[in-house]
Scaffold this active site. Structure first.
Site, PDB file in Angstrom:
ATOM      1  CB  ALA A 161       5.082 -19.898 -16.651  1.00  0.00           C
ATOM      2  CE  LYS A 162       1.610 -25.105 -10.736  1.00  0.00           C
ATOM      3  NZ  LYS A 162       0.989 -26.324 -10.928  1.00  0.00           N
ATOM      4  CG  LEU A 163       8.964 -25.661 -12.327  1.00  0.00           C
ATOM      5  CD1 LEU A 163      10.127 -26.223 -13.276  1.00  0.00           C
ATOM      6  CD2 LEU A 163       8.299 -26.519 -11.480  1.00  0.00           C
TER       7      LEU A 163
END
Length: 188
Positions: A161-163
């Site tokens: 999700a962060k990437l």
């Protein structure tokens, strides 16, 4: 709650300070001796987490997380939980998770977004991947760190999700730079 915190850089130091101000018993460690008001300094990463119920890491990347994992593995007690706030690789977090699950320690990937200002103000998003029951158990502590913790799925999901968020952000920034350049070259 007894918390060990490793990594007192741009993001880690203000996050650790928020935990200390919230009244948690906090031991901290970093490569550089750094003071966090209300926290005790530990001479090693292992000493920071030795009697911790909960551990946090905020590190530059996967290599540093793997190095810290090797140091703290024997020190974290079964039943403890470790939230990695690092922007990390899904492969790294899955590997660390497997290693620590065998020892009875829950490892969750929980990268943060909101920058330095968010780390100071508590206006951070945390995308958490791993055991949902462990996330729910410690959600109150995560809300001290950031105002938007969200459980996104199994181990590795937080990092993905962060990437994906970073990819979208960089793509929008690049598109805007090109669009503004087009406008300037067209005479605006």
């Amino acid at each position: 709650m007894r918390i060990g915190f490793i990594g007192l850089g741009v993001m880690g130091a203000p996050i650790a300070a928020r935990l200390a101000r919230a009244g948690h018993s906090l031991k901290v460690n970093d490569l550089r001796r750094t003071s966090v008001l209300g926290a005790a300094w530990a001479d090693s990463a292992a000493a920071a987490v030795a009697d911790a119920e909960l551990a946090f890491t905020s590190l530059p990347g996967p290599a540093e997380v793997e190095a810290v994992a090797a140091r703290i593995g024997p020190a974290l007690a079964p039943g403890a939980a470790w939230f990695d706030l690092t922007t990390n690789s899904p492969a790294c977090v899955r590997c660390v998770h497997a290693s620590f699950a065998a020892r009875g320690v829950q490892f969750l990937d929980a990268p943060v977004s909101g920058g330095r200002e968010g780390a100071h103000s508590g206006k951070l998003a945390l995308w958490v991947g791993g055991d949902e029951a462990t996330y729910r158990k410690h959600e109150g502590v995560l809300r001290v760190i950031g105002d938007q913790p969200i459980y996104v799925g199994p181990i590795g999901a937080g990092s993905i999700a962060k990437l994906a968020h970073n990819c979208a952000s960089f793509t929008v920034q690049t598109a805007l730079a090109e669009i503004f350049t087009l406008g300037v070259k067209a005479g605006v």
